[in-house]
Design a protein around this motif. Sequence first.
Motif, short mmCIF file in Angstrom:
data_model
loop_
_atom_site.label_atom_id
_atom_site.label_comp_id
_atom_site.label_asym_id
_atom_site.label_seq_id
_atom_site.Cartn_x
_atom_site.Cartn_y
_atom_site.Cartn_z
N ASN A 28 23.49 -49.17 55.99
CA ASN A 28 22.52 -48.33 56.71
C ASN A 28 21.17 -49.03 56.84
N ASP A 29 20.35 -48.49 57.77
CA ASP A 29 19.01 -49.07 57.93
C ASP A 29 18.01 -48.34 57.04
N VAL A 30 16.78 -48.83 57.05
CA VAL A 30 15.77 -48.31 56.13
C VAL A 30 15.43 -46.84 56.39
N PHE A 31 15.59 -46.39 57.63
CA PHE A 31 15.20 -45.01 57.93
C PHE A 31 16.23 -44.01 57.41
N TYR A 32 17.48 -44.44 57.32
CA TYR A 32 18.48 -43.61 56.65
C TYR A 32 18.09 -43.48 55.18
N MET A 33 17.67 -44.59 54.58
CA MET A 33 17.27 -44.56 53.17
C MET A 33 16.03 -43.70 52.95
N PRO A 74 18.74 -54.14 56.47
CA PRO A 74 18.44 -52.75 56.85
C PRO A 74 17.41 -52.60 57.96
N TYR A 75 17.21 -53.68 58.75
CA TYR A 75 16.28 -53.57 59.87
C TYR A 75 16.85 -52.64 60.93
N PRO A 76 16.08 -51.65 61.37
CA PRO A 76 16.58 -50.73 62.41
C PRO A 76 16.60 -51.41 63.78
N LYS A 77 17.44 -50.89 64.65
CA LYS A 77 17.53 -51.44 66.00
C LYS A 77 16.44 -50.89 66.91
N LYS A 78 15.87 -49.74 66.53
CA LYS A 78 14.85 -49.13 67.38
C LYS A 78 13.52 -49.87 67.27
N GLU A 94 15.36 -41.03 54.65
CA GLU A 94 15.85 -39.65 54.71
C GLU A 94 16.52 -39.27 53.39
N VAL A 95 17.31 -40.19 52.83
CA VAL A 95 17.97 -39.92 51.54
C VAL A 95 16.92 -39.72 50.46
N TYR A 96 15.89 -40.55 50.47
CA TYR A 96 14.81 -40.44 49.49
C TYR A 96 14.11 -39.09 49.61
N LYS A 97 13.83 -38.68 50.84
CA LYS A 97 13.16 -37.40 51.06
C LYS A 97 14.03 -36.23 50.62
N MET A 98 15.32 -36.34 50.87
CA MET A 98 16.25 -35.27 50.50
C MET A 98 16.30 -35.09 48.99
N HIS A 99 16.27 -36.20 48.24
CA HIS A 99 16.41 -36.13 46.79
C HIS A 99 15.09 -35.92 46.06
#
Length: 286
Positions: free
Chosen positions: A164-169, A94-98, A171-176
């Motif tokens: 997915n990368d960690v930043f998607y996760m 899940p390492y992001p490319k950015k 966002e999911v965590y924040k949403m829930h």
Amino acid sequence: MNQLEITLNQYVKEILKLMYMEYKDFLGQEDDLLFFKLFQKEEVVRVSSMSSFITIKDSMILISPSYLGKSEEEISDILKQYIPFYLHAFFIHPYPKKELREEEIEFVPFFSYGLIEYFTRAFCQKYSITYINQYEPNFSFAQKFMNQIPKELRGYKEKMIFQNDVFYMCEVYKMHTGGDLIKKYRDNYLKEKDLEKLAFFCEKYSLPYVSFSTYKDLEKKMPEFLKEHILDETKYFSILQEWISFFSLEDKIILERKNKNGYLQIFFILSSCVFFGILFSMLLLR
């Protein structure tokens, strides 16, 4: 390949078959192709002088020859207990490319290792595979994350982790949950590392011991705390600057602003004294 490498590569193929059966419905296209690439490769594990214990490079698991001090059978049995983790690391990445910001540099590998450890443990338990548990704090963090994502249907969480990368996760965590996963890591895990340095710091300057439970509250009151125990003002500012290194970037900025304002106030007072001193002297001369 020597006999050890042959034995370990045969073991890799056995684990890969089980992993594909377990995860095939959750993989993205690239990882699906990687499975077949690894199946076809004769050599996935290699003894290499370029590695440190076990590392991954270019779809290879490299094992340091410096570890090979026991019988071949003993070594094989030991290394087999680590291999499932490294195979999972091929597919949970899940390492992001950015480019990462300062506060993300430690969080990303910490969380990534936790997710790999979480899936490896569950997989090995399900298939009765002997495995040496690693990365306990990382696992605990990832486990709490997985438990707090309220999706009951099999597949949602797995697809999220594998694709997915960690930043998607995040966002999911924040949403829930409404929470900030990076802040949660910083508050509950990163500060534990700081605590060891903090204990050394308190001992170094004969300061009262500070427990972890009061550490967070103390952060914002640090100047006052030090002033109570460091009476020499020059020494106080020097120690305060050293203590800043325990803070997060945001805390550093706040404290540095406070210090800057303090220095400006001192400068203003001294300047005023000099000005009025000169003015008073001129009046006397007249």
